[in-house]
Write a protein that holds these residues in place. Sequence first.
Motif, PDB file in Angstrom:
ATOM      1  N   THR B 101       0.849  -1.194   0.000  1.00 30.17           N
ATOM      2  CA  THR B 101       0.000   0.000   0.000  1.00 30.17           C
ATOM      3  C   THR B 101       0.882   1.240   0.000  1.00 30.17           C
ATOM      4  O   THR B 101       0.610   2.223  -0.697  1.00 30.17           O
ATOM      5  N   PRO B 126      -3.962  -7.497  -5.264  1.00 32.44           N
ATOM      6  CA  PRO B 126      -5.117  -6.623  -5.520  1.00 32.44           C
ATOM      7  C   PRO B 126      -4.808  -5.140  -5.306  1.00 32.44           C
ATOM      8  O   PRO B 126      -5.349  -4.294  -6.013  1.00 32.44           O
ATOM      9  N   GLN B 129      -2.871  -4.075  -8.358  1.00 27.80           N
ATOM     10  CA  GLN B 129      -3.771  -4.117  -9.513  1.00 27.80           C
ATOM     11  C   GLN B 129      -4.649  -2.862  -9.517  1.00 27.80           C
ATOM     12  O   GLN B 129      -4.800  -2.193 -10.535  1.00 27.80           O
ATOM     13  N   ALA B 130      -5.184  -2.501  -8.336  1.00 22.32           N
ATOM     14  CA  ALA B 130      -6.052  -1.323  -8.231  1.00 22.32           C
ATOM     15  C   ALA B 130      -5.275  -0.052  -8.562  1.00 22.32           C
ATOM     16  O   ALA B 130      -5.815   0.870  -9.164  1.00 22.32           O
ATOM     17  N   GLN B 132      -2.813   0.043 -10.561  1.00 17.94           N
ATOM     18  CA  GLN B 132      -2.279  -0.154 -11.908  1.00 17.94           C
ATOM     19  C   GLN B 132      -0.745  -0.025 -11.937  1.00 17.94           C
ATOM     20  O   GLN B 132      -0.181   0.686 -12.759  1.00 17.94           O
TER      21      GLN B 132
END
Lengths: 307, 402
Positions: B101, B126, B129-130, B132
């Motif tokens: 994060t 994830p 991915q979020a 990018q």
Amino acid sequence: MSDFLQQVVIGVQLGSIYALIALGYTMVYGVLRLINFAHGDVFMVGAFVGFYAARALKLEEQPTLAGALITLLPVLLLAMVACAVLGLVIERLAYRPLRRAPRLTALITAIGVSLFLENAGQLLFGADPKFFPSVTPQGAGATLNLGGATISKDQLVLVVAAALLMAVLWYIVQRTRIGRAMRAVSHDADAAALMGINTDTVIAFTFGLGAALAGAGGMLFAALTYAKILPLMGIAIGLKAFVAAVVGGIGSIPGAMLGGLLMGLSESFVRGSGFSRWTEAVAFVLLIGVLLLRPAGLLGRFAPEKV
Amino acid sequence: MRVTRAFLLRGVLPVAALAAAGALAGCRQGGGGGGGGGNEILVGHFASMTGDTSTFGTETDRGIRLAMEELNAAGGVLGKQFRVQTQDDASKVEEAVTVVTGFANNPDMVAVLGEVASSRSKAAAPVLQAAQIPMVSPSSTNPDVTKVGDYIFRVCFIDPFQGYVMAKFAREQLKMDRVAILRDQKNDYSVGLANVFNDEFKKMGGTIVADVSYKEGDSDFRSQLAQVKPQRPQALYVPGYYGEVGTIARQARELGMNVPLMGGDGWDSPQLVAGAGGPGKALEGAYFSNHYSKDDKSERVQTFVKTFRAKYGSDPSALAAMGYDAMKLLADAITRAGSPDRKALRDALATTQNFKGVTGDITIDAQRNATKPAVVLQIQGNQFVYRATVQPPDAAKSASAK
């Protein structure tokens, strides 16, 4: 039939380890009414002491079983003494200052000691698994055939050693002065103190004795089942031994032995029938079942709280 | 109330102070990366540098840093130097999420490398991915990792391939007909390998004479082995982790089963042979599939082994080799993309063809997994000796078509 016998053998072997640990839980509960959650971690220390002693002594595979036993005996004694000392130190530093504190305080301290030992173990020994070297003779001749069941001599040695240790314990508790004092403290600590028994000494002795048994269990487990030795190995085994003590009736010495055997047998049968995933579930269902029918455990006495 | 205040003073304050210190440290690092848009390319590496699987992280990081130094010494990529920012996740899934994060919030972060453990890669993917940001896992082999999304890649093969490799090796090189499987049924990795081995070995005309299971942490496998023994297998396939394999091997010998054991990359540990009672004992002659072998005679591998040894004084493990390949492949993709833009980099990664890595020629397939060969190693004494290289089924097919 031979399959049944095979699982009985494995169950008895597992059960004797559980029984050795369960005895420590039950004895400490007897004299202090304390669940010593650090007890499983003493078992772990026993395994590590055994491992490092074996490494320092450069133990190797012996040609005969008798030779192997003579080689292993000093390691076993060392593990027992080291753990007994550890038990005394834990009692002196962590529990004795809290003798008059509420019971919950001591219980939380026990959890703290357990976490301390686990993390100190990871720091000191590393998180990588260790393995005890093979000392007993391996290969052909290492097993006996009994009615179709294969019994390794290692398993036999483990069960016999555990039985001997329990016999010694029984002798100490039933036939010696300190044993009688232990029983007296367990029955009524205040009355025992009034009769001139030094309860602090008795409690310390009980801790040392229980820890020595757990140390022996740890060393035997590491040396004779070839299982991996880890700083966190005491958690799961300690929990099962605790369940064994409760099933048998916490505070009762024969109860701990019976509970240990029951746990070992249930585990081996569940695993042998292809449901290894359910071993713990069955153990805890067994616990709940026993507690529902006999809240004090199989051989436990229901003692009303003295006010 | 008094208790609460004491608790606050003793318990919460130090924690808050630590958190504040951590935040400050974070700011400092963030500030340093501010020039990333200029003449450097910032790459994050989240790794288990401490904790239960600390060797995973430290080994991988060594490989990545060696690759980075080589790249920078050769002038970097697109005239920019690489800077790898390694952050420890303490072998914990939650920590891995926290670390990535932080990476995702850094606008200069071009790409992220990590992790080894599939569970941690799966948890971190994830987040990236979020945001990018392209993520390249060096050695997470669980199939689900790259299914998270189109920015998640890996440079290693996936679990099922190893089952195929061992089936092919056992059938074609060892000429085995009868094999028994012992699987760790709570471990997705083990179950994946066992299932594929079972299917492929049967397809190749072999017989699976028994398929029994155990659970990580068990100490007694005699009940299962006793079940297998009367079926007279020529080998035992045990695709578990190294902690149990040694014990299983010892107990199998004890029951009089003198057949070789076979396994996967979960065996790759210096502790493996010790668990079997030492060199020359129960695991002598056993086989397992792995990502690479330092004994591979190819020049690529030997040069890598030599420079690694010169820098660190020890032989590179497979994990170090995977880290090295992940970093080099990333640099190759940035060159092909022509800019360190995340979207362009993603597209370049997705079209990687026959990248010459030390762990083999890597092609990224449509599922963003690496198609590449595996090696089979044999245990001899304390050494893992190179025995064979097995090509992926498609490459093998095209090779035979030629």
